[in-house]
Design a protein around this motif. Structure first.
Motif, PDB file in Angstrom:
ATOM      1  N   ILE B  51       2.890   4.284  15.186  1.00 44.54           N
ATOM      2  CA  ILE B  51       3.551   5.569  14.906  1.00 44.54           C
ATOM      3  C   ILE B  51       4.940   5.553  15.541  1.00 44.54           C
ATOM      4  O   ILE B  51       5.940   5.865  14.901  1.00 44.54           O
ATOM      5  CB  ILE B  51       2.708   6.751  15.415  1.00 44.54           C
ATOM      6  N   SER B  54       7.390   3.572  13.636  1.00 41.33           N
ATOM      7  CA  SER B  54       7.953   4.145  12.406  1.00 41.33           C
ATOM      8  C   SER B  54       9.401   4.562  12.617  1.00 41.33           C
ATOM      9  O   SER B  54      10.262   4.349  11.755  1.00 41.33           O
ATOM     10  CB  SER B  54       7.142   5.369  11.960  1.00 41.33           C
ATOM     11  N   ALA B  55       9.660   5.151  13.770  1.00 44.16           N
ATOM     12  CA  ALA B  55      11.026   5.585  14.067  1.00 44.16           C
ATOM     13  C   ALA B  55      11.923   4.366  14.319  1.00 44.16           C
ATOM     14  O   ALA B  55      13.080   4.339  13.899  1.00 44.16           O
ATOM     15  CB  ALA B  55      11.040   6.519  15.277  1.00 44.16           C
ATOM     16  N   ALA B  58      12.781   2.860  10.933  1.00 44.18           N
ATOM     17  CA  ALA B  58      13.716   3.701  10.182  1.00 44.18           C
ATOM     18  C   ALA B  58      15.131   3.544  10.736  1.00 44.18           C
ATOM     19  O   ALA B  58      16.096   3.368   9.988  1.00 44.18           O
ATOM     20  CB  ALA B  58      13.265   5.161  10.247  1.00 44.18           C
ATOM     21  N   LYS B  59      15.229   3.593  12.056  1.00 48.79           N
ATOM     22  CA  LYS B  59      16.535   3.452  12.708  1.00 48.79           C
ATOM     23  C   LYS B  59      17.129   2.069  12.398  1.00 48.79           C
ATOM     24  O   LYS B  59      18.319   1.953  12.085  1.00 48.79           O
ATOM     25  CB  LYS B  59      16.346   3.625  14.215  1.00 48.79           C
ATOM     26  N   PRO B  74      20.984   6.643  13.534  1.00 52.17           N
ATOM     27  CA  PRO B  74      20.271   7.857  13.941  1.00 52.17           C
ATOM     28  C   PRO B  74      19.653   7.686  15.330  1.00 52.17           C
ATOM     29  O   PRO B  74      19.193   6.612  15.681  1.00 52.17           O
ATOM     30  CB  PRO B  74      19.188   8.012  12.878  1.00 52.17           C
ATOM     31  N   GLU B  75      19.654   8.760  16.079  1.00 46.99           N
ATOM     32  CA  GLU B  75      19.163   8.724  17.455  1.00 46.99           C
ATOM     33  C   GLU B  75      17.691   9.133  17.491  1.00 46.99           C
ATOM     34  O   GLU B  75      17.301  10.113  16.857  1.00 46.99           O
ATOM     35  CB  GLU B  75      19.994   9.720  18.273  1.00 46.99           C
ATOM     36  N   ILE B  76      16.891   8.374  18.228  1.00 49.00           N
ATOM     37  CA  ILE B  76      15.473   8.726  18.351  1.00 49.00           C
ATOM     38  C   ILE B  76      15.290   9.763  19.455  1.00 49.00           C
ATOM     39  O   ILE B  76      15.789   9.586  20.566  1.00 49.00           O
ATOM     40  CB  ILE B  76      14.624   7.476  18.654  1.00 49.00           C
ATOM     41  N   HIS B  77      14.590  10.847  19.128  1.00 44.46           N
ATOM     42  CA  HIS B  77      14.285  11.893  20.109  1.00 44.46           C
ATOM     43  C   HIS B  77      12.857  11.668  20.596  1.00 44.46           C
ATOM     44  O   HIS B  77      11.897  11.930  19.885  1.00 44.46           O
ATOM     45  CB  HIS B  77      14.454  13.284  19.479  1.00 44.46           C
ATOM     46  N   GLU B  80      10.066  14.460  20.612  1.00 48.78           N
ATOM     47  CA  GLU B  80       9.604  14.773  19.251  1.00 48.78           C
ATOM     48  C   GLU B  80       8.675  13.682  18.718  1.00 48.78           C
ATOM     49  O   GLU B  80       7.645  13.952  18.104  1.00 48.78           O
ATOM     50  CB  GLU B  80      10.811  14.834  18.307  1.00 48.78           C
ATOM     51  N   LEU B  81       9.099  12.456  18.953  1.00 51.76           N
ATOM     52  CA  LEU B  81       8.322  11.328  18.452  1.00 51.76           C
ATOM     53  C   LEU B  81       6.944  11.280  19.119  1.00 51.76           C
ATOM     54  O   LEU B  81       5.922  11.055  18.461  1.00 51.76           O
ATOM     55  CB  LEU B  81       9.102  10.030  18.698  1.00 51.76           C
ATOM     56  N   PHE B  84       4.772  13.873  17.679  1.00 52.17           N
ATOM     57  CA  PHE B  84       4.253  13.413  16.387  1.00 52.17           C
ATOM     58  C   PHE B  84       3.064  12.462  16.618  1.00 52.17           C
ATOM     59  O   PHE B  84       2.028  12.567  15.966  1.00 52.17           O
ATOM     60  CB  PHE B  84       5.371  12.700  15.611  1.00 52.17           C
TER      61      PHE B  84
END
Lengths: 442, 442
Positions: B51, B54-55, B58-59, B74-77, B80-81, B84
């Motif tokens: 999971i 996934s970020a 994508a990044k 894009p910056e990963i937060h 939030e991640l 999720f």
């Protein structure tokens, strides 16, 4: 007059593949190309489209995790993306031609015209051959509307230096869907106009509508049952009109069918049969002249017009030219609508399924909560199985981010007629789409 | 005293799969779990890791197209991640347990201890069974260093509420690589310390070094031949020291091996044989007591410790418990290091290859210019084939963005012993990794 064992008309994927194989067999071979060496697929078809799609996919992967790891969506810079595309497409024609020449196949530029059944004229030169392969493909058809001169095609779209603010696609087949997906992701206001209420003919209606809804949520506007009859230039842009319909836009791309490249070939001089859908061939891909074969998109045939199908046919034609007497037997052919959500199918055609609908039953499964799709927040992920009366799978359609991967596994599974037990005995990398396979096959 | 046909110790993927199958056969079954129902994989292993990945993926998809369609990454937060991730992991223990109970399998919470070869004690209750399955798995091992109390594990990392600025991993196996990749993409300063100069033992050295270089380019610092002997708390963070080495960091994650969960089972009371690597079994997964079986990570066995392997073994054990006399025969087992670049292998183990290196030869192919990888600018894409003296493929390693997909196709191809001609006769969706397959197999 130059004489060859074989002349291939059309330097696309099918024609060049056949030419290389024939040459390897020791034959003297010529290939003739009237336009871009390499043909539609690498110059203005599958390949450039899928390069542009790389950015669409990347952006969508981030957007799906909006609030789940990302807070902003990356912006696509069209000019950069097109420049990247050109680093691939720019060298295709010269690279294709020089590859052919290095293999000692003669490459001719120009429009081939049959003089008679054994003679071709190209660029004022006459060539003779014992056998021919016609693989000239298709081109986008233009709509018979008032203002046809303002219409552009997928070719124009894939070469767009700047992205217009508003783009309208006429047609709702897979090409319109894919290009609309790209234009939308890149920031344009996108409209899709379809003369009936059926998007993506040839794909399962239920999942085709799901994909349509997905694209509507992304911001694409679909107009169904609109038959455009007039396109006028206004300032700025164009006005499209139909009965009770008017739309202003900056670019009109027609993606409402394709026509075979046959008119200029003077097929009548060789007594070759054809229809407006393409060249007529028997199940040996032989035309009405037994030494002239045809393959790929130029055929009047019901199989999907796809690059790998053309390659498969080219490979068969080489055998047929050498006396193969078995008719061509097509394997399963997957079809995919690419995008951030991909729609993929394999198995009996939708036409076959609907004509004998009483024989089939189907099951649609939501995959959004399956780990493979959950982890990328691919909420709309679905798969639909169609079974015959003996509960054998006859067709599969899937809609999700990895639908092409899934359909390629099913291709192997269906062709090999693998059972649940057999699949469950494989150890696939976990977690991946492949590690789910055992749960799909009963 | 409650009596069962079968008691399964360990409520992870292997144990629960076996329990369901045994129940379906009409047996009375109990499962005992000492910690989290569902076990390592869904709670703090493959699933939560993927999971978070996934970020990362994508990044990286966006970053690879930097200057080719995107200009910002894009910056990963992290929070939030992680939130999720928790929407998946939070319900795993209760969902697993209630699933078991709904199937009318008795679920016991607590540490199982053998009283004798037919009796178990759990939470002050004694249970008897005709057959047992031990599937208690492994846990991260802690390093015997000064300051061991400051070390954290993959479990802690996968539950991190906030991402520290600096994270150091001790160990350079696939777990360290995957977590380091996540921490780096999420913005931490990441160090990886390995006691020798060999990252990713069990994977091809050449491609393992390529992946290491890729991660170095992403900003991860690798320290090889460093044997950490001391960890001290400083303010802020920790100081790691080794001979001629010192490093300050905010979190130390040790990922230097895993140990079997066997100490608390009181195996001696049942006269069960074991080593420090795990429970000793024969090739029927039978322990030194013929009515007690074991499967999964808890085994002292050379097969990769992976979830699907445990599932395969669980399925075999159910048969063995019912009298199956054929020894277990493992299929090909793919291994993957997940990340934005994935490293995947299948075939003979690196140990087998290096022990008989004179019998094998290899070929490494750069795939960066192949369309599949070019279109996503996956420049470092590679594949390596190892062949035996008869030029049969015995092992494949690939390093690229889609390595897991590719290795899953090769799994099918190798198991089915498919030839070039056979693969070329398939029509795969184009362009996809599958449509390249015919070019890999000679």
């Amino acid at each position: 007059m130059k004489k060859y064992d074989a002349i291939v008309i059309g330097g696309g994927p099918g024609g060049t593949a056949a030419a290389y194989s024939l040459k390897e067999q020791g034959k003297t071979v010529a290939v003739i190309e009237a336009d871009l060496w390499g043909g539609t697929c690498p110059n203005r078809g599958c390949d450039p489209k899928k390069i542009l799609m790389s950015a669409v996919e990347a952006k969508a992967r981030v957007e799906k995790l909006n609030g789940k790891g990302f807070e902003a969506s990356p912006e696509i810079h069209w000019e950069e993306l097109m420049a990247f595309k050109r680093t691939y497409t720019d060298s295709i024609p010269s690279g294709t031609k020089s590859g052919i020449e290095e293999a000692e196949i003669d490459a001719y530029d120009g429009q081939a015209e049959f003089v008679d059944a054994h003679t071709i004229e190209v660029a004022d030169e006459r060539l003779e051959a014992k056998q021919f392969l016609i693989a000239t493909g298709q081109r986008p058809s233009l709509l018979p509307v008032d203002g046809q001169e303002y219409l552009q095609t997928s070719t124009d779209f894939l070469n767009l230096a700047k992205l217009p603010e508003r783009i309208t696609f006429i047609g709702a087949g897979y090409i319109a869907f894919e290009l609309a997906t790209i234009a939308n992701a890149a920031g344009a206001e996108v409209h899709v106009i379809q003369h009936n209420d059926q998007p993506l003919k040839g794909f399962d209606k239920e999942l085709a509508m799901d994909l349509t809804k997905h694209l509507e949520e992304k911001g694409i506007t679909f107009h169904f049952n609109v038959d455009v009859d007039k396109v006028e230039a206004i300032d700025p842009g164009y006005r499209l009109t139909a009965e009770n319909f008017e739309l202003e836009t900056d670019m009109v791309v027609v993606a409402a069918g394709r026509v075979p490249n046959i008119e200029a070939l003077k097929l009548d001089n060789a007594q070759l049969e054809y229809t407006k859908k393409g060249i007529t061939v028997d199940d040996h891909l032989r035309t009405s002249q037994e030494h002239i074969f045809a393959c790929g998109d130029v055929l009047d045939k019901s199989h999907p017009k796809l690059t790998p199908v053309s390659g498969f046919e080219a490979s068969y034609v080489v055998k047929a030219m050498n006396g193969e007497t078995e008719p061509i037997h097509y394997p399963l052919i997957p079809s995919v609508v690419f995008g951030d959500q991909r729609l993929a199918r394999i198995g009996l055609s939708e036409k076959e399924l609907s004509e004998n609908s009483e024989k089939y039953h189907s099951e649609t499964m939501d995959l959004g909560s399956w780990f493979t799709y959950f982890r990328v927040n691919d909420k709309g992920a679905k798969i639909k199985f169609v079974y015959d009366e003996e509960d054998r799978i006859v067709a599969i359609t899937c809609l999700n981010e990895m639908a092409d991967e899934l359909i390629n596994y099913f291709n192997l599974i269906l062709e090999k007629q693998m059972t649940h037990e057999e699949i469950a005995d494989y150890v696939f990398a976990y977690p991946t789409p492949a590690s789910d396979l055992e749960y799909f096959i009963k």
